[in-house]
Scaffold this active site. Structure first.
Site, mmCIF file in Angstrom:
data_model
loop_
_atom_site.group_PDB
_atom_site.id
_atom_site.type_symbol
_atom_site.label_atom_id
_atom_site.label_comp_id
_atom_site.label_asym_id
_atom_site.label_seq_id
_atom_site.Cartn_x
_atom_site.Cartn_y
_atom_site.Cartn_z
ATOM 1 N N ALA A 1 1.085 -1.426 -0.395
ATOM 2 C CA ALA A 1 -0.130 0.452 0.539
ATOM 3 C C ALA A 1 0.818 1.307 -0.207
ATOM 4 C CB ALA A 1 -1.144 0.166 1.518
ATOM 5 N N GLY B 1 0.243 -4.560 1.238
ATOM 6 C CA GLY B 1 -1.166 -4.450 0.550
ATOM 7 C C GLY B 1 -1.115 -5.122 -0.937
ATOM 8 N N GLU C 1 -1.587 -9.268 0.097
ATOM 9 C CA GLU C 1 -3.069 -9.277 0.662
ATOM 10 C C GLU C 1 -3.973 -9.142 -0.835
ATOM 11 O OE1 GLU C 1 -5.074 -7.288 4.192
ATOM 12 O OE2 GLU C 1 -3.134 -5.690 3.451
ATOM 13 N N GLU D 1 3.240 -4.842 8.055
ATOM 14 C CA GLU D 1 2.307 -3.887 8.820
ATOM 15 C C GLU D 1 2.602 -3.893 10.227
ATOM 16 O OE1 GLU D 1 0.412 -5.140 4.941
ATOM 17 O OE2 GLU D 1 1.876 -6.137 6.459
#
Length: 255
Positions: free
Chosen positions: A65, A110, A113, A133
């Site tokens: 991200a 991300g 993910e 994270e």
């Protein structure tokens, strides 16, 4: 289909290929990229494909991200984000057709993910995985915590999330996180091979088997058996099932 913007779109037969195109940021997942990805998933040509492959342009699948975008955000704005573009990963997980991630280079945060939201993960030998994270004071929150526990179990999921260490494609394969490891540069090629194989199968049977597998972890044994039997009874009456049985019988009789 258009290939510009942050998401490239093209078709390879019955397989749709969606490419993350933010190379200068190692395909970091911004809200703008997520919005384009959501638009691509709603495209009729993509929705009518038999399989969807996700791949990153340049040197990475996705480095994660874009954390600078959310610096200083308050709870209300974060909730709004998940109500809008941040929900794209759930849309991917809910797709009826099979999905594949062709992974090379960085697949972090991300990006991992996103990969966890698909059905098959094909990694080449250059792939590096990790979940940074917790070290940043947050946690995987695009479905990653939930899906990682489902794939690996709580103990291994906690190890990867809390320690945040990076690991290579071969370790990801040993963990069961990726389906297959291929030589560097061949992840997309191999993903398309699998995608074409899936595209040739009876589509309703593929979609039903995928959906049944997705709900089995939450189902009791009795409910799981009922789902299987009802699905079989419905599928067995379809023209594609009857045609497939006839074709199988013809092949089986050949000398």
């Amino acid at each position: 289909m258009p290939g510009g913007g942050l998401i490239g779109r093209k078709h390879e037969g019955g397989v749709a290929v969606l490419t993350l195109q933010r190379e200068e940021k190692l395909n970091a997942l911004s809200s703008a990229l997520e919005a384009e990805l959501l638009d691509a998933l709603l495209d009729e040509a993509v929705r009518n494909s038999r399989c969807i492959v996700f791949v990153g342009a340049g040197k990475a699948f996705s480095a994660g991200a874009d954390i600078n975008e959310f610096r200083g955000s308050d709870p209300a704005s974060i909730a709004q984000y998940y109500a809008e573009t941040g929900d794209v990963y759930e849309h991917i997980a809910a797709l009826r057709v099979p999905t594949i991630a062709a992974i090379h280079g960085w697949c972090l945060g991300g990006g991992l993910e996103l990969a966890l939201a698909v059905d098959f993960r094909i990694a080449d030998e250059s792939a590096t995985f990790g979940l940074p994270e917790v070290a940043l004071g947050i946690l995987p929150s695009s479905g990653g915590t939930h899906r990682l526990v489902r794939v690996l179990g709580p103990a291994k999921a906690k190890e990867l999330m809390l320690l945040g260490r990076r690991f290579d494609a071969e370790e990801a394969r040993r963990l069961g996180l990726v389906t297959e490891v291929v030589p560097a540069g061949r992840a997309l090629e191999r993903s398309l091979e699998i995608g074409r194989e899936l595209a040739e199968l009876p589509p309703l049977a593929v979609q039903t088997a995928k959906q049944a597998a997705d709900v089995m972890l939450e189902a009791s044994r009795e409910a799981g058996m009922l789902i299987e039997r009802l699905a079989y009874a419905a599928l067995a009456q379809t023209p594609e099932a009857k045609d497939a049985v006839e074709e199988f019988t013809r092949r089986d009789r050949r000398p």
